[in-house]
Design a protein around this motif. Sequence first.
Motif, PDB file in Angstrom:
ATOM      1  N   GLU A 205       0.828  -1.209   0.000  1.00 44.48           N
ATOM      2  CA  GLU A 205       0.000   0.000   0.000  1.00 44.48           C
ATOM      3  C   GLU A 205       0.865   1.263   0.000  1.00 44.48           C
ATOM      4  O   GLU A 205       0.602   2.217  -0.751  1.00 44.48           O
ATOM      5  CB  GLU A 205      -0.916  -0.017   1.230  1.00 44.48           C
ATOM      6  CG  GLU A 205      -1.761   1.229   1.405  1.00 44.48           C
ATOM      7  CD  GLU A 205      -2.509   1.231   2.730  1.00 44.48           C
ATOM      8  OE1 GLU A 205      -2.757   2.325   3.272  1.00 44.48           O
ATOM      9  OE2 GLU A 205      -2.828   0.128   3.228  1.00 44.48           O
ATOM     10  N   LEU A 206       1.914   1.274   0.820  1.00 45.98           N
ATOM     11  CA  LEU A 206       2.790   2.447   0.884  1.00 45.98           C
ATOM     12  C   LEU A 206       3.557   2.644  -0.415  1.00 45.98           C
ATOM     13  O   LEU A 206       3.767   3.780  -0.858  1.00 45.98           O
ATOM     14  CB  LEU A 206       3.769   2.305   2.060  1.00 45.98           C
ATOM     15  CG  LEU A 206       3.156   2.369   3.458  1.00 45.98           C
ATOM     16  CD1 LEU A 206       4.215   2.107   4.517  1.00 45.98           C
ATOM     17  CD2 LEU A 206       2.508   3.727   3.703  1.00 45.98           C
ATOM     18  N   TYR A 207       3.976   1.549  -1.032  1.00 52.84           N
ATOM     19  CA  TYR A 207       4.723   1.670  -2.290  1.00 52.84           C
ATOM     20  C   TYR A 207       3.837   2.277  -3.379  1.00 52.84           C
ATOM     21  O   TYR A 207       4.303   3.062  -4.206  1.00 52.84           O
ATOM     22  CB  TYR A 207       5.230   0.297  -2.720  1.00 52.84           C
ATOM     23  CG  TYR A 207       6.103   0.349  -3.960  1.00 52.84           C
ATOM     24  CD1 TYR A 207       7.374   0.891  -3.909  1.00 52.84           C
ATOM     25  CD2 TYR A 207       5.652  -0.157  -5.175  1.00 52.84           C
ATOM     26  CE1 TYR A 207       8.173   0.935  -5.029  1.00 52.84           C
ATOM     27  CE2 TYR A 207       6.450  -0.107  -6.298  1.00 52.84           C
ATOM     28  CZ  TYR A 207       7.706   0.435  -6.224  1.00 52.84           C
ATOM     29  OH  TYR A 207       8.501   0.495  -7.340  1.00 52.84           O
ATOM     30  N   GLU A 212       3.164  10.266  -3.244  1.00 48.75           N
ATOM     31  CA  GLU A 212       2.500  11.094  -2.247  1.00 48.75           C
ATOM     32  C   GLU A 212       3.336  11.218  -0.971  1.00 48.75           C
ATOM     33  O   GLU A 212       3.377  12.280  -0.331  1.00 48.75           O
ATOM     34  CB  GLU A 212       1.138  10.468  -1.918  1.00 48.75           C
ATOM     35  CG  GLU A 212       0.420  11.045  -0.720  1.00 48.75           C
ATOM     36  CD  GLU A 212      -0.762  10.191  -0.285  1.00 48.75           C
ATOM     37  OE1 GLU A 212      -1.158  10.295   0.886  1.00 48.75           O
ATOM     38  OE2 GLU A 212      -1.280   9.411  -1.125  1.00 48.75           O
ATOM     39  N   LEU A 213       4.039  10.143  -0.619  1.00 51.23           N
ATOM     40  CA  LEU A 213       4.807  10.127   0.621  1.00 51.23           C
ATOM     41  C   LEU A 213       6.130  10.887   0.514  1.00 51.23           C
ATOM     42  O   LEU A 213       6.615  11.431   1.509  1.00 51.23           O
ATOM     43  CB  LEU A 213       5.096   8.687   1.041  1.00 51.23           C
ATOM     44  CG  LEU A 213       3.886   7.841   1.442  1.00 51.23           C
ATOM     45  CD1 LEU A 213       4.288   6.388   1.649  1.00 51.23           C
ATOM     46  CD2 LEU A 213       3.242   8.393   2.712  1.00 51.23           C
ATOM     47  N   ALA A 214       6.722  10.928  -0.689  1.00 45.72           N
ATOM     48  CA  ALA A 214       8.027  11.580  -0.849  1.00 45.72           C
ATOM     49  C   ALA A 214       8.008  13.043  -0.425  1.00 45.72           C
ATOM     50  O   ALA A 214       8.879  13.486   0.341  1.00 45.72           O
ATOM     51  CB  ALA A 214       8.522  11.432  -2.286  1.00 45.72           C
ATOM     52  N   PHE A 239      10.062   6.928   9.518  1.00 45.52           N
ATOM     53  CA  PHE A 239       8.894   7.508   8.856  1.00 45.52           C
ATOM     54  C   PHE A 239       7.988   6.400   8.323  1.00 45.52           C
ATOM     55  O   PHE A 239       6.761   6.421   8.515  1.00 45.52           O
ATOM     56  CB  PHE A 239       9.365   8.416   7.716  1.00 45.52           C
ATOM     57  CG  PHE A 239       8.268   8.990   6.867  1.00 45.52           C
ATOM     58  CD1 PHE A 239       7.640  10.179   7.222  1.00 45.52           C
ATOM     59  CD2 PHE A 239       7.876   8.351   5.698  1.00 45.52           C
ATOM     60  CE1 PHE A 239       6.628  10.707   6.426  1.00 45.52           C
ATOM     61  CE2 PHE A 239       6.876   8.876   4.900  1.00 45.52           C
ATOM     62  CZ  PHE A 239       6.246  10.061   5.262  1.00 45.52           C
ATOM     63  N   LEU A 240       8.583   5.412   7.652  1.00 43.70           N
ATOM     64  CA  LEU A 240       7.790   4.318   7.092  1.00 43.70           C
ATOM     65  C   LEU A 240       7.146   3.473   8.187  1.00 43.70           C
ATOM     66  O   LEU A 240       5.969   3.083   8.075  1.00 43.70           O
ATOM     67  CB  LEU A 240       8.677   3.452   6.201  1.00 43.70           C
ATOM     68  CG  LEU A 240       8.993   4.017   4.819  1.00 43.70           C
ATOM     69  CD1 LEU A 240      10.102   3.211   4.151  1.00 43.70           C
ATOM     70  CD2 LEU A 240       7.753   4.045   3.938  1.00 43.70           C
ATOM     71  N   ILE A 241       7.903   3.184   9.230  1.00 40.79           N
ATOM     72  CA  ILE A 241       7.344   2.387  10.328  1.00 40.79           C
ATOM     73  C   ILE A 241       6.142   3.079  10.949  1.00 40.79           C
ATOM     74  O   ILE A 241       5.135   2.440  11.279  1.00 40.79           O
ATOM     75  CB  ILE A 241       8.430   2.111  11.387  1.00 40.79           C
ATOM     76  CG1 ILE A 241       9.450   1.095  10.846  1.00 40.79           C
ATOM     77  CG2 ILE A 241       7.823   1.575  12.681  1.00 40.79           C
ATOM     78  CD1 ILE A 241      10.633   0.846  11.764  1.00 40.79           C
ATOM     79  N   SER A 242       6.221   4.404  11.054  1.00 38.87           N
ATOM     80  CA  SER A 242       5.101   5.161  11.632  1.00 38.87           C
ATOM     81  C   SER A 242       3.865   5.133  10.737  1.00 38.87           C
ATOM     82  O   SER A 242       2.751   5.331  11.206  1.00 38.87           O
ATOM     83  CB  SER A 242       5.517   6.613  11.884  1.00 38.87           C
ATOM     84  OG  SER A 242       5.674   7.317  10.666  1.00 38.87           O
ATOM     85  N   ALA A 259      15.482   8.243  -1.709  1.00 34.18           N
ATOM     86  CA  ALA A 259      16.078   8.866  -2.894  1.00 34.18           C
ATOM     87  C   ALA A 259      15.153   9.929  -3.476  1.00 34.18           C
ATOM     88  O   ALA A 259      15.590  11.022  -3.853  1.00 34.18           O
ATOM     89  CB  ALA A 259      16.388   7.800  -3.939  1.00 34.18           C
ATOM     90  N   ARG A 260      13.864   9.630  -3.532  1.00 32.15           N
ATOM     91  CA  ARG A 260      12.913  10.601  -4.097  1.00 32.15           C
ATOM     92  C   ARG A 260      12.786  11.831  -3.206  1.00 32.15           C
ATOM     93  O   ARG A 260      12.730  12.963  -3.705  1.00 32.15           O
ATOM     94  CB  ARG A 260      11.548   9.943  -4.283  1.00 32.15           C
ATOM     95  CG  ARG A 260      11.535   8.827  -5.314  1.00 32.15           C
ATOM     96  CD  ARG A 260      10.125   8.426  -5.673  1.00 32.15           C
ATOM     97  NE  ARG A 260      10.102   7.235  -6.516  1.00 32.15           N
ATOM     98  CZ  ARG A 260       9.061   6.863  -7.247  1.00 32.15           C
ATOM     99  NH1 ARG A 260       7.957   7.592  -7.243  1.00 32.15           N
ATOM    100  NH2 ARG A 260       9.108   5.766  -7.987  1.00 32.15           N
TER     101      ARG A 260
END
Length: 276
Positions: A205-207, A212-214, A239-242, A259-260
């Motif tokens: 889902e995050l990928y 949007e997340l970058a 950040f991702l874990i949260s 990287a992004r």
Amino acid sequence: MDDLAKLAGTVRQLADQAAMTLVPAVPETDLGSEVCLGPAELDLPAFLDIACKHGGGLLYLRANPFDPADDEHEVSEPPAHLARRKGQIGHLSVAFAANGIVHVWQDRAAWYTEWQQLANAQSSRKDYDEDDEDEQHTDQERAQLAELVDALLADPEFRAAKATARRRVGEAAMPGETNRGWSSWRIISAACDRAEELAGDKYRELYARIDELAPELAAEPEFQRSRTAPARKQVTERFLISHADGFSGPTYVREELCARAQQLVKAASGKNPGSF
């Protein structure tokens, strides 16, 4: 080829010559559109030529030396002829991303294929034994197992642990041989399997939301203050874990997002987004 170290050296040399950033990891193979290749479809030099032209300056490589005591495929009492392969490279993966598609090239030495087959055979026997054991338990006992698994899954340290380290965290959190008639090994195995399933769902889902997340990560003051790549990676991982209900995830997602976000930070500051 018994040892794939020469192939790994070819990848590193190409990355250096083409001024590509070499990431010591490869994408997970269940995170969207992908193309999986090997020697039968395309040789490594041809794959690397495509990566140079379309890889966007990032090349991913996983070529870990073999350690029979710490391999992702577990074999109890490994045969001597396979144990002697310690230190050699038996599995090589190279990857790049282009146009939203992950391109992966993989090769395995014959002896490592034998190792994987042996591990799968042992795992199948273990699963059969576990299924036979489960049939001997009542519905109430199986419900108790689910409760124990849920309790372990609720442990923040267990959720945040890397998949390779999660079992060790579980063993530390749940010492002892039995819990309500269930072995600690059985509880931890079930919890690890469930954690991997939940984390996989979250990170897929995050990928899908990485664009949007970058910008969100790039706006984080801690990320902007970071001056080294390891520091930025740590910020990105937290950040991702949260955003993933406390679960750690694939290295590839972290690397790509970091990287992004870094490109966005540099673009906003007027620097060349491709420089590091």
